[in-house]
Write a protein that holds these residues in place. Sequence first.
Motif, mmCIF file in Angstrom:
data_model
loop_
_atom_site.group_PDB
_atom_site.id
_atom_site.type_symbol
_atom_site.label_atom_id
_atom_site.label_comp_id
_atom_site.label_asym_id
_atom_site.label_seq_id
_atom_site.Cartn_x
_atom_site.Cartn_y
_atom_site.Cartn_z
ATOM 1 N N GLN A 83 34.701 30.143 18.507
ATOM 2 C CA GLN A 83 35.533 29.105 19.102
ATOM 3 C C GLN A 83 34.701 27.948 19.645
ATOM 4 O O GLN A 83 35.029 26.780 19.433
ATOM 5 C CB GLN A 83 36.393 29.708 20.222
ATOM 6 C CG GLN A 83 37.673 30.373 19.735
ATOM 7 C CD GLN A 83 38.698 29.362 19.254
ATOM 8 O OE1 GLN A 83 39.107 28.480 20.001
ATOM 9 N NE2 GLN A 83 39.125 29.498 18.015
ATOM 10 N N HIS A 84 33.618 28.263 20.344
ATOM 11 C CA HIS A 84 32.783 27.199 20.891
ATOM 12 C C HIS A 84 32.211 26.332 19.773
ATOM 13 O O HIS A 84 32.153 25.098 19.888
ATOM 14 C CB HIS A 84 31.645 27.787 21.727
ATOM 15 C CG HIS A 84 32.080 28.226 23.088
ATOM 16 N ND1 HIS A 84 31.208 28.762 24.004
ATOM 17 C CD2 HIS A 84 33.292 28.208 23.690
ATOM 18 C CE1 HIS A 84 31.860 29.055 25.117
ATOM 19 N NE2 HIS A 84 33.135 28.732 24.939
ATOM 20 N N GLU A 85 31.810 26.964 18.692
ATOM 21 C CA GLU A 85 31.262 26.228 17.547
ATOM 22 C C GLU A 85 32.324 25.319 16.929
ATOM 23 O O GLU A 85 32.044 24.167 16.570
ATOM 24 C CB GLU A 85 30.758 27.229 16.509
ATOM 25 C CG GLU A 85 30.118 26.589 15.295
ATOM 26 C CD GLU A 85 29.688 27.637 14.272
ATOM 27 O OE1 GLU A 85 29.238 27.207 13.190
ATOM 28 O OE2 GLU A 85 29.806 28.848 14.544
ATOM 29 N N ALA A 86 33.550 25.845 16.830
ATOM 30 C CA ALA A 86 34.632 25.051 16.237
ATOM 31 C C ALA A 86 34.987 23.853 17.116
ATOM 32 O O ALA A 86 35.189 22.737 16.612
ATOM 33 C CB ALA A 86 35.871 25.933 16.024
ATOM 34 N N TYR A 87 35.054 24.065 18.413
ATOM 35 C CA TYR A 87 35.375 22.952 19.312
ATOM 36 C C TYR A 87 34.240 21.922 19.352
ATOM 37 O O TYR A 87 34.485 20.729 19.510
ATOM 38 C CB TYR A 87 35.677 23.468 20.715
ATOM 39 C CG TYR A 87 37.120 23.880 20.879
ATOM 40 C CD1 TYR A 87 38.152 22.933 20.833
ATOM 41 C CD2 TYR A 87 37.473 25.217 21.072
ATOM 42 C CE1 TYR A 87 39.482 23.309 20.972
ATOM 43 C CE2 TYR A 87 38.800 25.600 21.214
ATOM 44 C CZ TYR A 87 39.793 24.641 21.163
ATOM 45 O OH TYR A 87 41.112 24.999 21.293
#
Length: 412
Positions: A158-162
């Motif tokens: 999730q952090h990578e996607a955001y």
Amino acid sequence: MAIPTVGDRLAEIRREARLTQEQLAERSGISVEVIRKLEQGSRGAARLDTLHALARALGVSTSALLGDASQAAARGEPGHRQLSLAEIRRVVAPVRGIDGAPLVVPADEPPGLDTLRRNLHAADHVYHAGDYAVALRVVPPLLVNVRAAVGLVGSDRQHEAYDLLARAQHLAGGLLIQLRADDLAQTALSAALDAAQRSANRVVAATVIRTMCWLLMRQGRIGESAGLAVVTADEVEPRLSRAAPEELAAWGWLLLSAAAAHARDNRPDEVADLIGVAAAAAARIGERVPASDHLMLVGGFDDAKVQMQRVEAAAVAGDAGRVLELSALVPPVPTISASAWRRHRLDLAWAYAQLRRYGKATAVLTQLRDTAPTWLRQQRYAGDIVDTIVTGRRRAMTDELAELAELTGGAR
């Protein structure tokens, strides 16, 4: 009670300084006709560079003239656009349903994050090359796909996607600023900051803030731009001995943003201090990052960019001779971002035009026209320089200069 206009403030400060309109014109280099029209409440919005020159001559900050009417500088931007913003508008400000979900979704499952990251790098390259027509075609589908990917990845990514979403929104915001779509750019940058906060990446968040400062300055909100840059720089200030290069660069960019705003607000001491600290950050990066990797790792923040900011500050101060002197110290580093280099070249053209070296000024503008015509068309600064050249020349306009005038909207 009516809010004082820029003209009201100008007249009041001029009278307090015991200057006639003619004396102010002589001090500032602004024609008495322009000063008279401003004080009489002419409908046309005053250009920011005009207000800065008047403020400098009066010994006050530019903000003192802008006051609550700071938005007026933004309304002075030309309204026409040669490129259609319909598609990017649909994506940056999407129609949403009752559940808040955007109605614009990809027809197929979006690519994976690794593929999207490569697509983002390609789009960023197109943007920095100044090919805005192509950028307007590739950025909207990229944004749609990245948003969809955020909803599909597992919690472990999730952090990578955001982080990817923040960068894509930031790219859209920068593109829209270049195309003078300020309100839409504000929407894109606000979304970029939200995504950066979700990604917990403070470097990306600081980068978004730096672009917000640029937008505020273009809108004439100089004090807000300087304040935001300084506050954010204080919040992300790293330890020089321990910080990663990208952290130093994000901090350094904010310092230069604050310096740019202070330069336009007639605060030379603050400008010198901020650029000096930024230079220390650039020097530290130079000790740890090979020159060939500056653009990729730290967005082109290096000694050359710091020196360019000194040149810009001299141009804003109206010191053409100093611009040429400082420009000679800008190294021809090929890793400087193309957009930063082009902006620097406009300062050089301005200085040549001010010193009546019209051939050299025209040569710089012609080189920019040949290498980045779409970018040059969007630069109002370039049109102003062309105006100076056309007005100052005693001979008939050459075909080359006529082409520049047509491209930039100069010689109006």
